[in-house]
Design an enzyme around this catalytic site. Structure first.
Site, mmCIF file in Angstrom:
data_model
loop_
_atom_site.group_PDB
_atom_site.id
_atom_site.type_symbol
_atom_site.label_atom_id
_atom_site.label_comp_id
_atom_site.label_asym_id
_atom_site.label_seq_id
_atom_site.Cartn_x
_atom_site.Cartn_y
_atom_site.Cartn_z
ATOM 1 N N CYS A 76 109.446 14.870 33.782
ATOM 2 C CA CYS A 76 108.262 14.396 33.049
ATOM 3 C C CYS A 76 108.157 15.197 31.761
ATOM 4 C CB CYS A 76 107.014 14.561 33.910
ATOM 5 S SG CYS A 76 105.480 14.156 33.058
ATOM 6 N N GLY A 77 108.341 14.529 30.631
ATOM 7 C CA GLY A 77 108.306 15.230 29.344
ATOM 8 C C GLY A 77 106.968 15.859 29.050
ATOM 9 N N GLU A 208 104.446 2.996 33.403
ATOM 10 C CA GLU A 208 105.188 4.058 34.077
ATOM 11 C C GLU A 208 105.168 3.829 35.583
ATOM 12 O OE1 GLU A 208 105.316 8.954 34.100
ATOM 13 O OE2 GLU A 208 103.747 7.890 33.004
ATOM 14 N N CYS A 217 103.835 8.647 27.874
ATOM 15 C CA CYS A 217 104.951 9.038 28.731
ATOM 16 C C CYS A 217 105.989 9.687 27.831
ATOM 17 C CB CYS A 217 105.538 7.835 29.459
ATOM 18 S SG CYS A 217 107.011 8.219 30.446
#
Length: 282
Positions: A76-77, A208, A217
């Site tokens: 997860c950025g 997502e 996201c």
């Protein structure tokens, strides 16, 4: 009841609850079930998911991510940047860079004061996972056809450690929200509707998996920039502003073809949630 201490952080509309087990043993819990209940807006603390922070044998720290539906995310950025901000606050990020282990890979975080940057590495084609996108990539290396009620659409099929379909449009993104959900569920991917504004600006809306339509996201934004760079729609080596429903994220395709994401994070609150482990799943 099991008391769960959490800290809630936010970035461009993404909210995660961090559970810190760096200094104490990790609780033996069904974290998938916990994620469903603790993030419930009516009976818990509204959030997109939970992040479990742990020691790592491969990196400086380890994070495990559960989406609000209980599914486990490989990476997860935005979550990585939130962990960086949290580690800054607890004075565990005093060096120029740190490494974070995820289920997908090991990511590098740097910071300039409280501005966190995460190196998300290469973008790869989902069609040929051994093929990292480059300035020499051909569209056929990463683009495939998908069937929709609107006809055959082309989707750039990209992995950032998790799977993404990037679909270009000049139309209003809201018109395709139901179709984005259908594609996401049918192909088990994150879906991004992308509009190119100019060589340094993109407009992106993301569905997502595990969370639904989301304010932001980070890895989908990185996949969008990788796609747009490979297609010569935006400039490599320059900062690209990606306009998301929750705000702006800044990304760069650097000289090594890595995707770097930068943005501000905010601490919202901390507290204790009392988890009844015998609750039935939704």
């Amino acid at each position: 009841m099991q008391p769960i201490f959490f800290t809630k952080l936010s970035t461009i509309g993404n909210n995660y609850l961090i559970l810190n087990y760096l200094e104490q043993p990790e609780l033996s819990l069904d974290y998938a079930n916990l994620a469903k209940h603790i993030t419930n807006p009516r009976t818990g603390i509204l959030a997109d998911g939970i992040i479990i922070l742990l020691p790592s044998e491969l990196a400086d720290f380890k994070m495990i991510i559960y989406n609000r539906d209980g599914s486990r995310a490989k990476t997860c950025g935005n979550g990585l940047r939130l962990i960086g901000h949290y580690l800054l606050e607890i004075e565990r990020f005093n060096q120029p860079q740190i490494t974070i282990e995820t289920d997908s890979n090991v990511s590098i975080l740097t910071h300039e004061e409280d501005l966190i940057t995460v190196d998300l590495g290469f973008a790869h084609s989902l069609i040929d996972p051994c093929h990292p996108l480059s300035l020499k990539s051909q569209v056929t290396d990463y683009c495939g056809d998908i069937e929709t009620p609107y006809g055959i659409w082309q989707a750039d099929m990209i992995s950032m450690g998790n799977p993404h379909f990037i679909i270009y449009t000049d139309d209003d993104h809201e018109a395709f929200e139901e179709e984005m959900e259908r594609i996401s569920k049918n192909y088990d991917v994150n879906v991004g509707m992308l509009t190119v504004i100019n060589p340094n600006e993109l407009l992106l809306t993301t569905y997502e998996r595990g969370s639904g339509l989301t304010s932001a996201c980070g890895t989908n934004a990185a996949a969008a920039v990788a796609s747009a760079v490979a297609r010569r729609q935006v400039n490599p080596y320059e900062l690209i502003t990606v306009h998301l429903p929750g705000g702006d994220l800044y990304l760069k395709w650097n000289e090594e073809a890595h995707l770097l994401a930068t943005g501000h994070c905010t601490k919202i609150c901390c507290g204790t949630y009392f988890f009844e482990g015998e609750k039935k799943d939704f």
